[in-house]
Design an enzyme around this catalytic site. Structure first.
Site, mmCIF file in Angstrom:
data_model
loop_
_atom_site.group_PDB
_atom_site.id
_atom_site.type_symbol
_atom_site.label_atom_id
_atom_site.label_comp_id
_atom_site.label_asym_id
_atom_site.label_seq_id
_atom_site.Cartn_x
_atom_site.Cartn_y
_atom_site.Cartn_z
ATOM 1 N NE ARG A 211 1.584 12.366 7.139
ATOM 2 C CZ ARG A 211 1.857 13.604 7.573
ATOM 3 N NH1 ARG A 211 0.865 14.361 8.022
ATOM 4 N NH2 ARG A 211 3.081 14.087 7.552
ATOM 5 C CE LYS B 264 -1.728 1.537 4.030
ATOM 6 N NZ LYS B 264 -1.439 2.950 4.376
ATOM 7 C CG ASN B 265 2.289 2.666 3.572
ATOM 8 O OD1 ASN B 265 1.113 2.960 3.287
ATOM 9 N ND2 ASN B 265 2.692 2.420 4.797
ATOM 10 C CB CYS C 10 -4.862 10.714 11.289
ATOM 11 S SG CYS C 10 -3.323 9.935 11.700
ATOM 12 N NE ARG D 188 0.600 10.373 10.099
ATOM 13 C CZ ARG D 188 0.155 9.372 9.328
ATOM 14 N NH1 ARG D 188 -1.077 8.955 9.436
ATOM 15 N NH2 ARG D 188 0.952 8.819 8.438
ATOM 16 N N PRO D 189 2.281 16.722 11.331
ATOM 17 C CG PRO D 189 3.921 17.892 12.473
ATOM 18 C CD PRO D 189 3.052 16.691 12.564
ATOM 19 C CG MET D 190 2.429 17.806 5.753
ATOM 20 S SD MET D 190 1.553 18.035 4.226
ATOM 21 C CE MET D 190 2.878 18.160 3.043
ATOM 22 C CG ASP D 191 7.844 20.153 10.666
ATOM 23 O OD1 ASP D 191 7.014 19.224 10.816
ATOM 24 O OD2 ASP D 191 9.009 20.096 11.071
ATOM 25 C CB ILE E 61 7.376 6.422 14.605
ATOM 26 C CG1 ILE E 61 8.578 5.475 14.505
ATOM 27 C CG2 ILE E 61 7.096 7.151 13.300
ATOM 28 C CD1 ILE E 61 9.861 6.125 14.018
ATOM 29 C CG ASP F 12 3.216 1.409 9.550
ATOM 30 O OD1 ASP F 12 3.444 1.658 8.356
ATOM 31 O OD2 ASP F 12 2.975 2.296 10.387
HETATM 32 C C1 EPZ Z 1 4.465 6.809 6.279
HETATM 33 O O1 EPZ Z 1 3.725 7.892 6.808
HETATM 34 C C2 EPZ Z 1 3.492 5.643 6.200
HETATM 35 N N1 EPZ Z 1 2.384 5.988 5.316
HETATM 36 C C3 EPZ Z 1 2.956 5.316 7.597
HETATM 37 O O2 EPZ Z 1 2.111 4.173 7.486
HETATM 38 C C4 EPZ Z 1 4.130 4.965 8.499
HETATM 39 O O3 EPZ Z 1 3.667 4.713 9.807
HETATM 40 C C5 EPZ Z 1 5.124 6.138 8.509
HETATM 41 O O4 EPZ Z 1 5.544 6.438 7.160
HETATM 42 C C6 EPZ Z 1 6.358 5.839 9.334
HETATM 43 O O5 EPZ Z 1 7.001 4.713 8.828
HETATM 44 C C7 EPZ Z 1 2.583 5.957 3.970
HETATM 45 O O6 EPZ Z 1 3.660 5.638 3.491
HETATM 46 C C8 EPZ Z 1 1.407 6.304 3.126
HETATM 47 P P1 EPZ Z 1 6.624 10.112 8.416
HETATM 48 P P2 EPZ Z 1 4.383 9.381 6.818
HETATM 49 O O7 EPZ Z 1 6.635 11.356 7.613
HETATM 50 O O8 EPZ Z 1 5.204 9.566 5.601
HETATM 51 C C9 EPZ Z 1 6.477 13.273 11.975
HETATM 52 C C10 EPZ Z 1 0.166 2.905 7.743
HETATM 53 O O9 EPZ Z 1 -0.330 2.385 8.754
HETATM 54 N N2 EPZ Z 1 6.557 14.278 10.901
HETATM 55 O O10 EPZ Z 1 7.797 9.175 8.336
HETATM 56 O O11 EPZ Z 1 3.303 10.342 7.094
HETATM 57 C C11 EPZ Z 1 5.131 12.558 11.955
HETATM 58 O O12 EPZ Z 1 4.173 13.302 12.652
HETATM 59 C C12 EPZ Z 1 0.723 4.316 7.815
HETATM 60 O O13 EPZ Z 1 0.286 2.338 6.628
HETATM 61 C C13 EPZ Z 1 6.718 15.620 11.247
HETATM 62 O O14 EPZ Z 1 6.779 15.970 12.420
HETATM 63 O O15 EPZ Z 1 5.326 9.253 8.092
HETATM 64 C C14 EPZ Z 1 5.444 11.251 12.616
HETATM 65 O O16 EPZ Z 1 5.413 11.424 14.015
HETATM 66 C C15 EPZ Z 1 0.478 4.958 9.175
HETATM 67 N N3 EPZ Z 1 6.786 16.547 10.250
HETATM 68 C C16 EPZ Z 1 6.885 10.954 12.171
HETATM 69 O O17 EPZ Z 1 7.422 12.224 11.746
HETATM 70 C C17 EPZ Z 1 6.721 16.197 8.920
HETATM 71 O O18 EPZ Z 1 6.816 17.078 8.044
HETATM 72 C C18 EPZ Z 1 6.978 9.965 11.013
HETATM 73 O O19 EPZ Z 1 6.299 10.521 9.944
HETATM 74 C C19 EPZ Z 1 6.559 14.830 8.596
HETATM 75 C C20 EPZ Z 1 6.490 13.881 9.597
#
Ligand code: EPZ
Length: 422
Positions: free
Chosen positions: A94, A22-23, A118, A123-126, A330, A308
């Protein structure tokens, strides 16, 4: 809303076919925006999240066809491209934020709704924003939308990520393929889904080195062509189904599974007393002896133990011999499965980011509530081992990430059925 009813106690025997990731698919699909030529994905999983991404890309003007019962996704983005990703779709998933980099690279501007929080965290986007700004994007948050634009197109840059964010790495990787000059991503995410995306982009003509390591170098090109790419096996679905025989006994072979996708996870299973054998068709899993032993787990970015699979591992450890500690590093709120497991007689104590699980002989079936994708499947796993009947409600969470879970588990002997409420 559908529910899934599980009656515990059956040992499981047979094979389960693991689907495409999926991811990986959710990152590969937006890559269609980077070219006007056809991009075709094989081995795609049949999930509601894929349907959501399809709707989003179609709303942007891409042509997206689902063929061969959803296993093949044929896309082309001839344009004109609408560069606004609407809140109504983005709030559902997201991963919709993965159109930001491609839209900026192709059109030089994009308006993408912030996904909003969620169940598992803010889950910010900074990290995405800082990285794309380093490449020359001007990004402003207004009315819940990120308004991004570049004058003169994106430029290659040195992009250090403060955290190895999967999504930010993917957005930058895609944007950098068409940027002017060379981009170096430091502290890049190393997940297999990143490697899969890089392989697809390279097949489209991108110049990428180092995917799968913490430093990825991308030399921008003027244009990308089309490609046909096979989506990598889903390591999270794989790990989930490896836990089924671990939790209720028997032996199951997960077809398509490779140890390299789940190394840290398989090491933990081994420590807990679960035998994992790599065959030439998949991964064969069985308990070594009676009861599973308690283990300590700390989630980390790949190649560490995947966040996950944390909820699913907790379900196993609820019936292990001894006390286990699960540290979730995480996400800030990823223990919502714990209160539901307590309803089944589990002994779980949460202190901040750590769950202490004291194993009990046997869980008891109960009506429980799914709260997010991975929490819902951990309740199904718990139900497989529990005494009596477990009813998991709100399984729409489950359908986002697991195709036909009742068919796959039923085929290896689980007593499980989906009940559709009117
Ligand atoms: C991906 O999410 C996956 N989703 C998630 O799977 C997975 O849990 C996650 O990576 C970690 O491995 C997809 O690939 C579609 P991150 P993503 O950016 O990219 C923080 C599932 O169950 N963060 O690595 O959103 C964030 O809040 C899903 O299939 C910031 O602070 O994850 C989190 O605490 C759930 N600022 C951590 O980093 C940002 O700009 C990891 O986020 C981006 C993220």
């Amino acid at each position: 809303m559908d529910s899934i009813v599980v009656t515990g106690g059956a040992e499981l025997r047979g094979t389960i076919q693991i689907a495409g990731a999926k991811n990986a698919c959710l990152a590969l699909m937006p890559a269609t925006l980077l070219t006007e030529e056809p991009l075709t994905l094989m081995n795609a999983p049949r999930l509601s999240d894929i349907k959501t991404m399809t709707l989003l890309l179609q709303s942007l003007g891409s042509e997206v066809q689902s063929l061969q019962d959803g296993r093949v996704i044929a896309m082309s983005s001839l344009g004109p491209i609408n560069t606004t990703a609407d809140y109504d779709i983005v709030r559902k998933m997201r991963a919709s934020n993965l159109v930001l980099g491609p839209l900026l690279a192709r059109e030089g501007h994009a308006v993408v709704s912030l996904p909003g929080g969620c169940a598992i965290g803010a889950r910010p986007m900074d990290i995405h924003v800082t990285a794309l700004e380093a490449m020359g994007a001007e990004i402003e948050l207004r009315d819940g939308y990120l308004h991004a634009k570049t004058t003169g197109g994106l430029k290659g840059a040195h992009v250090p990520l403060r955290f190895a964010s999967v999504g930010a790495t993917e957005n930058v990787l895609m944007a950098a393929t068409l940027a002017k000059g060379t981009t170096v991503i430091d502290n890049a995410a190393r997940e297999p889904e990143i490697v899969d995306l890089a392989e697809c982009l390279s097949a489209m003509g991108a110049h990428i080195e180092g995917a799968g390591t913490s430093t990825i170098t991308i030399e921008g090109v003027d244009r990308l062509g089309g490609a046909t790419h096979r989506v990598v096996t889903d390591r999270i679905e794989l790990g989930t189904y490896m836990l089924a025989p671990a939790i209720c006994g028997g032996e199951v072979e997960c077809l398509g599974g490779r140890l390299s996708l789940v190394t840290a996870f398989a090491e933990k299973l081994d420590e807990a007393g679960i035998a994992v054998e790599e065959t030439n068709t998949g991964l064969k899993v069985a308990r070594r002896n009676g009861r599973v032993s308690a283990v300590d787990v700390r989630t980390e970015p790949f190649p560490g133990f995947p966040t996950d699979l944390q909820a699913q591992m907790m379900a196993l450890l609820c019936t292990a011999e001894g006390v286990s500690h699960l540290e979730e590093t995480i996400f800030e709120n990823r223990f919502m499965h714990a209160p539901e497991l307590l309803r089944m007689g589990a002994d779980v104590e949460i202190q901040g980011g750590t769950a202490t699980v004291t194993g009990v002989e046997r869980l008891k079936g109960a009506p429980v509530m799914a709260t997010d994708l991975r929490a819902s499947v951990s309740l199904i796993l718990a139900g497989l081992a529990a005494e009596g009947e477990t009813v998991v409600n709100r399984v729409y969470h489950l359908d986002r990430g697991y195709e036909h879970v009742e068919e796959k588990l039923g085929a290896v002997g689980a007593k499980i059925e989906r009940v559709s409420e009117a």
